[in-house]
Design a protein around this motif. Sequence first.
Motif, PDB file in Angstrom:
ATOM      1  N   ALA A  14       1.652   0.098   5.691  1.00 52.45           N
ATOM      2  CA  ALA A  14       2.863   0.072   4.867  1.00 52.45           C
ATOM      3  C   ALA A  14       2.825  -1.086   3.869  1.00 52.45           C
ATOM      4  O   ALA A  14       1.764  -1.466   3.382  1.00 52.45           O
ATOM      5  N   ASN A  15       4.005  -1.658   3.576  1.00 52.68           N
ATOM      6  CA  ASN A  15       4.115  -2.614   2.477  1.00 52.68           C
ATOM      7  C   ASN A  15       3.304  -3.881   2.681  1.00 52.68           C
ATOM      8  O   ASN A  15       2.792  -4.464   1.726  1.00 52.68           O
ATOM      9  N   PHE A  16       3.193  -4.328   3.942  1.00 55.17           N
ATOM     10  CA  PHE A  16       2.436  -5.547   4.210  1.00 55.17           C
ATOM     11  C   PHE A  16       0.973  -5.350   3.846  1.00 55.17           C
ATOM     12  O   PHE A  16       0.353  -6.217   3.208  1.00 55.17           O
ATOM     13  N   ALA A  17       0.412  -4.205   4.243  1.00 57.01           N
ATOM     14  CA  ALA A  17      -0.983  -3.916   3.909  1.00 57.01           C
ATOM     15  C   ALA A  17      -1.171  -3.778   2.399  1.00 57.01           C
ATOM     16  O   ALA A  17      -2.177  -4.244   1.838  1.00 57.01           O
TER      17      ALA A  17
ATOM     18  N   ARG B 224      14.147  -6.753  -0.296  1.00 57.14           N
ATOM     19  CA  ARG B 224      13.426  -7.128   0.929  1.00 57.14           C
ATOM     20  C   ARG B 224      12.418  -8.242   0.653  1.00 57.14           C
ATOM     21  O   ARG B 224      12.197  -9.105   1.503  1.00 57.14           O
ATOM     22  N   LEU B 225      11.804  -8.227  -0.521  1.00 54.13           N
ATOM     23  CA  LEU B 225      10.845  -9.275  -0.871  1.00 54.13           C
ATOM     24  C   LEU B 225      11.532 -10.607  -1.147  1.00 54.13           C
ATOM     25  O   LEU B 225      10.966 -11.668  -0.889  1.00 54.13           O
TER      26      LEU B 225
ATOM     27  N   ALA C 160       8.330   5.528  19.665  1.00 51.85           N
ATOM     28  CA  ALA C 160       9.595   5.680  18.939  1.00 51.85           C
ATOM     29  C   ALA C 160       9.354   6.484  17.676  1.00 51.85           C
ATOM     30  O   ALA C 160       8.218   6.651  17.226  1.00 51.85           O
ATOM     31  N   ARG C 161      10.438   6.984  17.124  1.00 48.16           N
ATOM     32  CA  ARG C 161      10.399   7.462  15.741  1.00 48.16           C
ATOM     33  C   ARG C 161      10.602   6.225  14.888  1.00 48.16           C
ATOM     34  O   ARG C 161      11.660   5.609  14.904  1.00 48.16           O
ATOM     35  N   VAL C 162       9.577   5.871  14.127  1.00 47.28           N
ATOM     36  CA  VAL C 162       9.580   4.580  13.451  1.00 47.28           C
ATOM     37  C   VAL C 162      10.288   4.661  12.110  1.00 47.28           C
ATOM     38  O   VAL C 162      10.451   5.734  11.518  1.00 47.28           O
ATOM     39  N   HIS C 163      10.676   3.485  11.635  1.00 46.06           N
ATOM     40  CA  HIS C 163      11.339   3.372  10.346  1.00 46.06           C
ATOM     41  C   HIS C 163      10.376   3.744   9.227  1.00 46.06           C
ATOM     42  O   HIS C 163       9.230   3.291   9.208  1.00 46.06           O
ATOM     43  N   VAL C 164      10.819   4.568   8.290  1.00 49.13           N
ATOM     44  CA  VAL C 164      10.020   4.932   7.109  1.00 49.13           C
ATOM     45  C   VAL C 164      10.873   4.703   5.869  1.00 49.13           C
ATOM     46  O   VAL C 164      12.093   4.842   5.883  1.00 49.13           O
ATOM     47  N   MET C 165      10.207   4.370   4.743  1.00 45.10           N
ATOM     48  CA  MET C 165      10.926   4.028   3.532  1.00 45.10           C
ATOM     49  C   MET C 165      11.588   5.239   2.895  1.00 45.10           C
ATOM     50  O   MET C 165      12.713   5.173   2.428  1.00 45.10           O
TER      51      MET C 165
END
Length: 312
Positions: A174-177, A274-275, A67-72
């Motif tokens: 991403a943010n999790f890492a 989101r947090l 897929a084309r993935v979600h990016v911020m």
Amino acid sequence: MGVFSDVGVKLTQEAGLSLLITGGTGFVGQALVKRLGDQPVRLANRADSAGWHSVLVGITTVVHLAARVHVMDDTAVDPLAAFRAVNVVGTLNLARQAAAAGVKRFVFVSSVKVNGEFTQAGLAFTEADAPDPQDAYGVSKYEAELGLRQLAVDTGMEVVIIRPPLVYGPGVKANFATLMHAVQRGWPLPLGAVHNQRSLVALDNLVDFIVTCITHPQAANQTFLVSDGHDLSTTELVRGMARAAGVPARLLPVPVWALQAGAALLGKGDAVQRLCGNLQVDISKARSLLGWVPPVSVDEGLRRAAAGVQKT
């Protein structure tokens, strides 16, 4: 979006080939291929090919991850058009050719973003909720779902739709890492007073659910939400990350309103939302219809994720 890779897991007997995985070299795809072990699998590492005929020969089941993935910070001039080109047009092109080639089941990994971005406290998303995608990525996934459901009606090919929330595990980015790195380094974090509830899904749990949906007869033509089955506040998540890494959790009890005010001044309001916001999913349908239980606990999932993140 890459090229076809007609390599599989010990792919030595072409006649026995029955499973096609798109996006097999991605975060989820690699874990799925590893889980399948010695089973013969064909990989196709692209999402938007015009011609799938030769790749679909002998295939009975497709797992569509590419897929084309979600990016911020999407830099596309028209993000929705870019997402639609791959996630809608590409997906439906593959699915139509799969149905024509005699594929029996098409497993599509969608996103919880089809349901929406946030939930009210204690009111988890269910599969019966009216879809409410809020961004181009979510819209594209929803439109792909609609097209697949209609294709199932028109052709008889079974379609299974899986909507995961945030997926974490070894190799997560991403943010999790970023958050996990900060915890491992012992940085003080102003997240000690966030009492939200969020559903996550460990990579191994998602892979286990995909494997279940490949063969379970009751999965046919169904949509499922999937998670670890144990929701966490952001504060609890950080503490869990710290336990997994064997370091103390350095949390400052900053009120959520103060976090939101500071983030707004910095133009980071969405990230803090989101947090601090709620996003819960109800996996009762997966449990009752398929008898599925997440095999990996949140603590074990975080431990495996932490082991895959090097301290830097």
